[in-house]
Design a protein around this motif. Sequence first.
Motif, mmCIF file in Angstrom:
data_model
loop_
_atom_site.group_PDB
_atom_site.id
_atom_site.type_symbol
_atom_site.label_atom_id
_atom_site.label_comp_id
_atom_site.label_asym_id
_atom_site.label_seq_id
_atom_site.Cartn_x
_atom_site.Cartn_y
_atom_site.Cartn_z
ATOM 1 N N THR A 112 3.188 5.959 -3.616
ATOM 2 C CA THR A 112 4.217 6.795 -4.242
ATOM 3 C C THR A 112 3.856 7.159 -5.671
ATOM 4 O OG1 THR A 112 5.545 4.955 -5.167
ATOM 5 C CG2 THR A 112 5.985 5.608 -2.872
ATOM 6 N N GLY A 113 2.952 6.418 -6.279
ATOM 7 C CA GLY A 113 2.553 6.692 -7.646
ATOM 8 C C GLY A 113 3.527 6.196 -8.701
ATOM 9 N N ARG A 114 4.532 5.464 -8.288
ATOM 10 C CA ARG A 114 5.538 4.991 -9.234
ATOM 11 C C ARG A 114 5.088 3.721 -9.944
ATOM 12 N NH1 ARG A 114 10.549 7.091 -9.269
ATOM 13 N NH2 ARG A 114 11.021 8.675 -7.707
ATOM 14 N N ASN A 144 0.822 -1.209 0.000
ATOM 15 C CA ASN A 144 0.000 0.000 0.000
ATOM 16 C C ASN A 144 0.854 1.257 0.000
ATOM 17 O OD1 ASN A 144 -2.392 -1.476 0.027
ATOM 18 N ND2 ASN A 144 -2.530 -1.473 2.268
ATOM 19 N N HIS A 145 1.916 1.266 0.805
ATOM 20 C CA HIS A 145 2.793 2.429 0.873
ATOM 21 C C HIS A 145 3.528 2.638 -0.453
ATOM 22 C CE1 HIS A 145 2.955 1.987 5.528
ATOM 23 N NE2 HIS A 145 1.917 2.684 5.140
ATOM 24 N N PHE A 146 3.943 1.547 -1.087
ATOM 25 C CA PHE A 146 4.595 1.691 -2.385
ATOM 26 C C PHE A 146 3.633 2.279 -3.407
ATOM 27 C CE2 PHE A 146 4.974 -0.085 -6.660
ATOM 28 C CZ PHE A 146 6.110 0.627 -7.065
ATOM 29 N N ARG A 147 2.432 1.758 -3.460
ATOM 30 C CA ARG A 147 1.462 2.246 -4.445
ATOM 31 C C ARG A 147 1.139 3.713 -4.222
ATOM 32 N NH1 ARG A 147 -2.216 -3.293 -4.329
ATOM 33 N NH2 ARG A 147 -0.896 -4.452 -5.817
ATOM 34 N N LEU A 169 1.415 -10.161 -4.562
ATOM 35 C CA LEU A 169 0.709 -8.889 -4.476
ATOM 36 C C LEU A 169 1.207 -7.884 -5.508
ATOM 37 C CD1 LEU A 169 0.362 -8.329 -0.613
ATOM 38 C CD2 LEU A 169 -1.300 -9.297 -2.213
ATOM 39 N N LEU A 170 2.474 -8.007 -5.904
ATOM 40 C CA LEU A 170 3.053 -7.019 -6.830
ATOM 41 C C LEU A 170 3.022 -7.460 -8.289
ATOM 42 C CD1 LEU A 170 6.067 -5.724 -4.713
ATOM 43 C CD2 LEU A 170 3.941 -4.515 -5.245
ATOM 44 N N LEU A 171 2.472 -8.638 -8.576
ATOM 45 C CA LEU A 171 2.372 -9.068 -9.974
ATOM 46 C C LEU A 171 1.592 -8.075 -10.818
ATOM 47 C CD1 LEU A 171 1.680 -12.910 -9.667
ATOM 48 C CD2 LEU A 171 3.731 -11.819 -10.583
ATOM 49 N N GLU A 172 0.491 -7.592 -10.280
ATOM 50 C CA GLU A 172 -0.339 -6.628 -11.010
ATOM 51 C C GLU A 172 0.442 -5.352 -11.308
ATOM 52 O OE1 GLU A 172 -4.573 -4.187 -10.481
ATOM 53 O OE2 GLU A 172 -3.945 -5.688 -9.010
ATOM 54 N N ASP A 173 1.230 -4.902 -10.337
ATOM 55 C CA ASP A 173 2.029 -3.686 -10.523
ATOM 56 C C ASP A 173 3.096 -3.902 -11.590
ATOM 57 O OD1 ASP A 173 1.356 -1.883 -7.813
ATOM 58 O OD2 ASP A 173 1.139 -4.031 -7.556
ATOM 59 N N LEU A 174 3.773 -5.041 -11.538
ATOM 60 C CA LEU A 174 4.801 -5.338 -12.535
ATOM 61 C C LEU A 174 4.206 -5.441 -13.935
ATOM 62 C CD1 LEU A 174 6.883 -8.006 -10.586
ATOM 63 C CD2 LEU A 174 7.756 -5.798 -11.399
ATOM 64 N N GLN A 175 3.024 -6.004 -14.032
ATOM 65 C CA GLN A 175 2.382 -6.158 -15.326
ATOM 66 C C GLN A 175 2.080 -4.794 -15.963
ATOM 67 O OE1 GLN A 175 -1.336 -8.290 -15.208
ATOM 68 N NE2 GLN A 175 -1.237 -8.882 -17.361
ATOM 69 N N LYS A 176 1.909 -3.775 -15.119
ATOM 70 C CA LYS A 176 1.599 -2.431 -15.609
ATOM 71 C C LYS A 176 2.846 -1.577 -15.830
ATOM 72 C CE LYS A 176 -2.879 -2.343 -13.228
ATOM 73 N NZ LYS A 176 -3.661 -1.697 -12.118
ATOM 74 N N SER A 177 4.017 -2.191 -15.790
ATOM 75 C CA SER A 177 5.268 -1.459 -15.999
ATOM 76 C C SER A 177 5.197 -0.603 -17.260
ATOM 77 C CB SER A 177 6.434 -2.443 -16.108
ATOM 78 O OG SER A 177 7.595 -1.802 -16.590
ATOM 79 N N THR A 178 5.671 0.621 -17.143
ATOM 80 C CA THR A 178 5.668 1.551 -18.291
ATOM 81 C C THR A 178 7.063 1.740 -18.868
ATOM 82 O OG1 THR A 178 5.908 3.457 -16.801
ATOM 83 C CG2 THR A 178 3.666 2.791 -17.390
ATOM 84 N N HIS A 179 8.027 0.974 -18.386
ATOM 85 C CA HIS A 179 9.420 1.153 -18.818
ATOM 86 C C HIS A 179 9.988 -0.115 -19.456
ATOM 87 C CE1 HIS A 179 10.175 5.179 -17.113
ATOM 88 N NE2 HIS A 179 9.269 4.813 -16.221
ATOM 89 N N GLY A 180 9.170 -0.839 -20.176
ATOM 90 C CA GLY A 180 9.698 -2.006 -20.864
ATOM 91 C C GLY A 180 9.442 -3.298 -20.134
ATOM 92 N N GLU A 181 10.307 -4.254 -20.311
ATOM 93 C CA GLU A 181 10.132 -5.614 -19.842
ATOM 94 C C GLU A 181 10.319 -5.738 -18.329
ATOM 95 O OE1 GLU A 181 13.159 -8.717 -20.861
ATOM 96 O OE2 GLU A 181 11.576 -9.253 -22.276
ATOM 97 N N PRO A 182 9.257 -5.989 -17.562
ATOM 98 C CA PRO A 182 9.386 -6.092 -16.103
ATOM 99 C C PRO A 182 10.054 -7.399 -15.692
ATOM 100 C CG PRO A 182 7.144 -6.558 -16.755
ATOM 101 C CD PRO A 182 7.860 -6.141 -18.003
ATOM 102 N N ARG A 183 10.744 -7.358 -14.557
ATOM 103 C CA ARG A 183 11.444 -8.544 -14.078
ATOM 104 C C ARG A 183 11.195 -8.769 -12.590
ATOM 105 N NH1 ARG A 183 17.390 -8.349 -17.151
ATOM 106 N NH2 ARG A 183 16.516 -7.936 -19.216
ATOM 107 N N LEU A 184 11.156 -10.031 -12.221
ATOM 108 C CA LEU A 184 11.078 -10.431 -10.815
ATOM 109 C C LEU A 184 12.212 -11.422 -10.582
ATOM 110 C CD1 LEU A 184 7.841 -11.440 -8.876
ATOM 111 C CD2 LEU A 184 10.079 -12.438 -8.410
#
Length: 331
Positions: free
Chosen positions: A81-83, A76-79, A126-141
């Motif tokens: 930040t709006g990043r 929640n705190h990360f989200r 929990l962060l899969l959804e956030d990674l899927q919405k990456s705006t800077h190219g290919e997301p990685r975990l």
Amino acid sequence: MEQSQQSTVIITGASSGVGLYAAKALAQTGKWHVIMACRNFLKTEKAAQAVGMSKDNYTIIHLDLASLDSVGQFVNHFRATGRSLDALLCNAAIYMPLLKKPLRNADGYELSVATNHLGHFLLCNLLLEDLQKSTHGEPRLVILGTVTHNPDELGGKIPPRPDLGELKGMEEGFTEPHSMIDGKKFEPVKAYKDSKVCNVLTMLELHRRYHEQTGIVFSSLYPGCVATTALFRDHYPLFQFLFPKFQKYITGGFVSEELAGQRVADVVSDPKYNQSGVYWSWGNRQKKDRESFMQKVSPEARDEAKAERLWELSAKLVGLETANKNLPVYS
């Protein structure tokens, strides 16, 4: 650099060792903003300043992986930040080899597996959804591995060897009297090794379930033995003195914290590491010019049936509802 121009990576356990130097390596490029996910804000701030990280290139957010509530609060705190999230590095781990009796978290789970595996398992989901919405190219975990998970290597041959068995301890709820995943007597070193097998199984199961659907690259790596890391702070002083020398002059597996951190940063960011479902390693690990290679993990860590069962049991323990073709829901 403007926030919108930087990629964002979350690094757990970034206050020391490999996590800190991976954070430094990514931040100093100016292309990455590092979310340093740690338990101790002041310690992390001092560490970041000590290695010369610019305040513009990192943010510290509290995270205690041993607490499922803390993991949810961190997200929640990360989200807030709006990043956009572009990479997640699961680096943090605890190792308590001298314990006589298991320590447990607030949920009653043995602490090393709760921290190293279950906390990261929940965070990843929990962060899969956030990674899927990456705006800077290919997301990685990326999940940090260890040689001790693999009995085909020297570090994995030393007893006690990891063995998840039939996952009886987890099937029984992983609470008192069950402190080990296999349901057997508590052994602190084995608990750590078991948790690292779980990390690799989690990475492979994430790849199987979600890579094609989301485009996220899931991988793990062993950058070499960082024998000076704070991971060993709870071991005997004599071990802390001798272990780095043994790794440097006998096994050849020793690498500095800075070199290991750079290797981890490369797996997070370099286009050459864009293959999903891979475990990366290095040859003679202490030489900077050695090329990485895709290493086969231990037989247990590539057991697809065990990976699926571990996933189901872990999801239940952390309160997730998951299906193979849908992103998880936290209840």
